[in-house]
Design a protein around this motif. Structure first.
Motif: not given
Length: 119
Positions: A7-12, A18, A91, A113-116
């Motif tokens: 968990s914890g991925g997102g768009v930054v 992150l 990313k 989990t996706q990191v962008t």
């Protein structure tokens, strides 16, 4: 069977931070190490960081040294990946993995989990 949940991925934006978490649940197992890997579209899976479950020794891929930090909380069976100074090239889908004692490779994986990182 052990399950790993990231968990914890997102768009930054570039330069942001992150923190990813990986929770291990299910049947207890003798864990030798936990690691983070990532895979960007069209690229091979890349080693990011790992931590020995006993002792806490850490290892990092060259591309993240000095920016990422892996830690663990043994009481919670949780591993973290603190990512600072993120770059667009970070990313990827980030996967948590576990290596059991005696295993030659990581044999339990989370779903990712996706990191962008984008401006």
């Amino acid at each position: 069977q052990v399950q790993l949940t990231e968990s914890g991925g997102g768009v930054v934006q570039p330069g942001d931070s992150l923190k990813l978490s990986c929770d291990a649940s299910g049947r207890p197992f003798a864990c030798y190490a936990m690691g983070w890997f990532r895979q960007a579209p069209g690229k091979e899976r890349e080693f990011v960081a790992s931590i020995r479950w006993s002792g806490g020794a850490t290892y990092y891929g060259d591309s993240v040294k000095g920016r990422f930090t892996i830690t663990r909380q043994r009481a919670k069976n949780t591993v973290y990946l603190q990512m600072n100074s993120l770059r667009p090239e970070d990313k990827a889908v980030y996967f948590c993995a576990a290596k059991r004692v005696g295993a030659s490779q990581y044999d339990t994986w989370g779903q990712g989990t996706q990191v962008t990182v984008s401006s």
